[in-house]
Design a protein around this motif. Structure first.
Motif, PDB file in Angstrom:
ATOM      1  N   GLN A 162       0.820  -1.196   0.000  1.00  0.00           N
ATOM      2  CA  GLN A 162       0.000   0.000   0.000  1.00  0.00           C
ATOM      3  C   GLN A 162       0.861   1.256   0.000  1.00  0.00           C
ATOM      4  N   VAL A 163       0.412   2.238  -0.774  1.00  0.00           N
ATOM      5  CA  VAL A 163       1.003   3.584  -0.736  1.00  0.00           C
ATOM      6  C   VAL A 163      -0.079   4.500  -0.173  1.00  0.00           C
ATOM      7  N   PRO A 164      -0.019   4.837   1.124  1.00  0.00           N
ATOM      8  CA  PRO A 164      -1.072   5.665   1.734  1.00  0.00           C
ATOM      9  C   PRO A 164      -1.208   7.001   1.019  1.00  0.00           C
ATOM     10  N   GLN A 165      -2.453   7.360   0.680  1.00  0.00           N
ATOM     11  CA  GLN A 165      -2.720   8.622   0.004  1.00  0.00           C
ATOM     12  C   GLN A 165      -3.800   9.391   0.736  1.00  0.00           C
ATOM     13  N   GLU A 166      -3.867  10.661   0.454  1.00  0.00           N
ATOM     14  CA  GLU A 166      -4.905  11.518   1.005  1.00  0.00           C
ATOM     15  C   GLU A 166      -5.351  12.502  -0.065  1.00  0.00           C
TER      16      GLU A 166
ATOM     17  N   PRO B   4       5.438  10.714   1.874  1.00  0.00           N
ATOM     18  CA  PRO B   4       6.392  10.617   0.757  1.00  0.00           C
ATOM     19  C   PRO B   4       7.654   9.855   1.168  1.00  0.00           C
ATOM     20  N   GLY B   5       8.059   8.918   0.313  1.00  0.00           N
ATOM     21  CA  GLY B   5       9.265   8.159   0.571  1.00  0.00           C
ATOM     22  C   GLY B   5       9.053   6.890   1.363  1.00  0.00           C
ATOM     23  N   TYR B   6       7.771   6.514   1.615  1.00  0.00           N
ATOM     24  CA  TYR B   6       7.492   5.309   2.395  1.00  0.00           C
ATOM     25  C   TYR B   6       6.413   4.467   1.718  1.00  0.00           C
ATOM     26  N   VAL B   7       6.549   3.150   1.864  1.00  0.00           N
ATOM     27  CA  VAL B   7       5.585   2.191   1.327  1.00  0.00           C
ATOM     28  C   VAL B   7       5.296   1.162   2.420  1.00  0.00           C
ATOM     29  N   LEU B   8       4.023   0.766   2.558  1.00  0.00           N
ATOM     30  CA  LEU B   8       3.632  -0.234   3.553  1.00  0.00           C
ATOM     31  C   LEU B   8       3.510  -1.598   2.889  1.00  0.00           C
ATOM     32  N   VAL B   9       4.049  -2.628   3.560  1.00  0.00           N
ATOM     33  CA  VAL B   9       3.994  -3.992   3.040  1.00  0.00           C
ATOM     34  C   VAL B   9       3.463  -4.913   4.138  1.00  0.00           C
ATOM     35  N   ARG B  10       2.411  -5.665   3.824  1.00  0.00           N
ATOM     36  CA  ARG B  10       1.893  -6.680   4.759  1.00  0.00           C
ATOM     37  C   ARG B  10       2.472  -8.023   4.349  1.00  0.00           C
ATOM     38  N   MET B  11       3.225  -8.646   5.258  1.00  0.00           N
ATOM     39  CA  MET B  11       3.973  -9.834   4.893  1.00  0.00           C
ATOM     40  C   MET B  11       4.272 -10.701   6.112  1.00  0.00           C
ATOM     41  N   ASP B  12       4.570 -11.956   5.871  1.00  0.00           N
ATOM     42  CA  ASP B  12       5.130 -12.855   6.879  1.00  0.00           C
ATOM     43  C   ASP B  12       6.644 -12.790   6.714  1.00  0.00           C
ATOM     44  N   LEU B  13       7.301 -12.277   7.728  1.00  0.00           N
ATOM     45  CA  LEU B  13       8.733 -12.031   7.619  1.00  0.00           C
ATOM     46  C   LEU B  13       9.534 -13.332   7.649  1.00  0.00           C
ATOM     47  N   SER B  14      10.350 -13.510   6.638  1.00  0.00           N
ATOM     48  CA  SER B  14      11.285 -14.633   6.553  1.00  0.00           C
ATOM     49  C   SER B  14      12.482 -14.151   5.750  1.00  0.00           C
ATOM     50  N   ASP B  15      13.518 -14.959   5.675  1.00  0.00           N
ATOM     51  CA  ASP B  15      14.690 -14.554   4.889  1.00  0.00           C
ATOM     52  C   ASP B  15      14.324 -14.319   3.431  1.00  0.00           C
ATOM     53  N   GLU B  16      13.441 -15.195   2.902  1.00  0.00           N
ATOM     54  CA  GLU B  16      13.066 -15.074   1.490  1.00  0.00           C
ATOM     55  C   GLU B  16      12.203 -13.835   1.244  1.00  0.00           C
TER      56      GLU B  16
ATOM     57  N   ASP C 108      -2.772  -0.121  16.051  1.00  0.00           N
ATOM     58  CA  ASP C 108      -3.179   1.288  16.167  1.00  0.00           C
ATOM     59  C   ASP C 108      -2.451   2.153  15.149  1.00  0.00           C
ATOM     60  N   GLU C 109      -1.175   1.864  14.927  1.00  0.00           N
ATOM     61  CA  GLU C 109      -0.411   2.630  13.948  1.00  0.00           C
ATOM     62  C   GLU C 109      -0.938   2.397  12.534  1.00  0.00           C
ATOM     63  N   VAL C 110      -1.273   1.140  12.234  1.00  0.00           N
ATOM     64  CA  VAL C 110      -1.794   0.839  10.896  1.00  0.00           C
ATOM     65  C   VAL C 110      -3.137   1.518  10.680  1.00  0.00           C
ATOM     66  N   ILE C 111      -3.986   1.498  11.686  1.00  0.00           N
ATOM     67  CA  ILE C 111      -5.308   2.129  11.569  1.00  0.00           C
ATOM     68  C   ILE C 111      -5.165   3.627  11.352  1.00  0.00           C
ATOM     69  N   SER C 112      -4.254   4.255  12.092  1.00  0.00           N
ATOM     70  CA  SER C 112      -4.079   5.703  11.947  1.00  0.00           C
ATOM     71  C   SER C 112      -3.568   6.074  10.557  1.00  0.00           C
ATOM     72  N   ILE C 113      -2.888   5.136   9.898  1.00  0.00           N
ATOM     73  CA  ILE C 113      -2.343   5.416   8.566  1.00  0.00           C
ATOM     74  C   ILE C 113      -3.337   5.089   7.459  1.00  0.00           C
ATOM     75  N   LEU C 114      -4.012   3.939   7.575  1.00  0.00           N
ATOM     76  CA  LEU C 114      -4.831   3.438   6.470  1.00  0.00           C
ATOM     77  C   LEU C 114      -6.316   3.723   6.606  1.00  0.00           C
ATOM     78  N   TYR C 115      -6.796   3.944   7.826  1.00  0.00           N
ATOM     79  CA  TYR C 115      -8.244   4.119   7.997  1.00  0.00           C
ATOM     80  C   TYR C 115      -8.693   5.485   7.499  1.00  0.00           C
ATOM     81  N   VAL C 116      -9.765   5.482   6.729  1.00  0.00           N
ATOM     82  CA  VAL C 116     -10.381   6.721   6.244  1.00  0.00           C
ATOM     83  C   VAL C 116     -11.836   6.703   6.673  1.00  0.00           C
ATOM     84  N   GLU C 117     -12.255   7.730   7.358  1.00  0.00           N
ATOM     85  CA  GLU C 117     -13.633   7.802   7.835  1.00  0.00           C
ATOM     86  C   GLU C 117     -14.595   7.884   6.660  1.00  0.00           C
ATOM     87  N   PRO C 118     -15.637   7.037   6.653  1.00  0.00           N
ATOM     88  CA  PRO C 118     -16.603   7.103   5.550  1.00  0.00           C
ATOM     89  C   PRO C 118     -17.360   8.409   5.559  1.00  0.00           C
TER      90      PRO C 118
END
Length: 261
Positions: free
Chosen positions: A113-117, A136-148, A175-185
């Motif tokens: 995800q690239v958070p936008q407003e 600007p300059g940041y991208v969010l990635v949801r992943m299971d962390l492993s070496d690969e 809480d951090e993810v919600i503050s970044i990605l949540y948009v009030e309908p």
């Protein structure tokens, strides 16, 4: 039995038998309505519609923010933040999604995800709704962390590294993810806002600077040059200094009443 006694007995038996009168029953009056004595169905039968509980009214209102949190917690993986070159966030997202497919990492890298407003941009007195990157300059990635999975993300073109420890990055909290990605309908017309969430793009980008020279294009001072003395982005107002009879006079104008030189 003598003839006189016989004649008396015949006279008694020949008298008509009189039955006991039954109690009289009052007949209904002829002019009374036929249904006067019948009970009204509406008065005796309960109103089912009125007695049934209003299920819609008794159900508690669901907070969209809480609903978003539950959905977020049900998703696999954790959210990590990666650095990218400024202005290349969307390209990094595209590159990473391609690498995820080509390297068969779909089971480990779930989302990018690239958070936008949405913001109001004012240029040359014109207001426009535009979208910009929230971080600007940041991208969010949801992943299971492993070496690969770490290597797949880290070596994606445009990625300069993970936020946090280089090889063991720390995931974001919910809480951090919600503050970044949540948009009030958006509230329906005539309905109050649900509150409690991030507002949908209230920021304003202003293409003016204090000390900048502009020309007044509307109002009593139209065509006169002026210099910007103060900017109120929230009210979309400017305080400018207009030269009148050789003296600088402060005047308050709206953004669309001036034009950059």
């Amino acid at each position: 039995m003598s003839e006189q006694e016989t004649a008396a007995a015949v006279e008694v038996t020949d008298e008509p038998t009189v039955e006991a009168a039954s109690p009289a029953v009052d007949a209904p009056a002829a002019d009374a309505p036929s249904d006067a004595t019948e009970p009204e169905a509406d008065a005796t039968e309960p109103d089912l519609a009125a007695t049934e509980p209003d299920l819609a009214a008794t159900e508690p209102e669901v907070d969209p923010r809480d609903e978003f949190r539950e959905h977020l917690l049900s998703l696999p993986g954790d959210w990590y933040v990666v650095h990218s070159y400024a202005g290349y966030e969307n390209r990094v997202k595209h590159n990473l999604e391609n690498r995820r497919t080509s390297l068969s990492m779909e089971e480990f890298i779930h989302d990018v995800q690239v958070p936008q407003e949405e913001v109001i941009e004012i240029k040359q007195g014109q207001r426009k709704h535009v979208k910009r990157n929230k971080f600007p300059g940041y991208v969010l990635v949801r992943m299971d962390l492993s070496d690969e999975s770490w290597s797949t993300v880290r070596h994606t073109p445009g990625v300069t590294g993970f936020v946090g420890h280089a090889h063991q990055p720390t995931p974001l909290t919910s809480d951090e993810v919600i503050s970044i990605l949540y948009v009030e309908p958006e509230a329906a017309p005539g309905q109050p806002s649900t509150g409690g969430g991030a507002t949908k793009a209230e920021a304003t980008l202003v293409d003016f600077e204090v000390g900048e020279s502009v020309t007044v294009i509307d109002g009593a001072f139209a065509t006169l040059p002026a210099s910007i003395n103060e900017i109120n982005a929230d009210a979309q107002k400017l305080k400018v200094l207009v030269s009148i009879f050789g003296r600088e006079t402060p005047v308050e104008l709206s953004f669309d009443q001036v034009q950059k030189l």
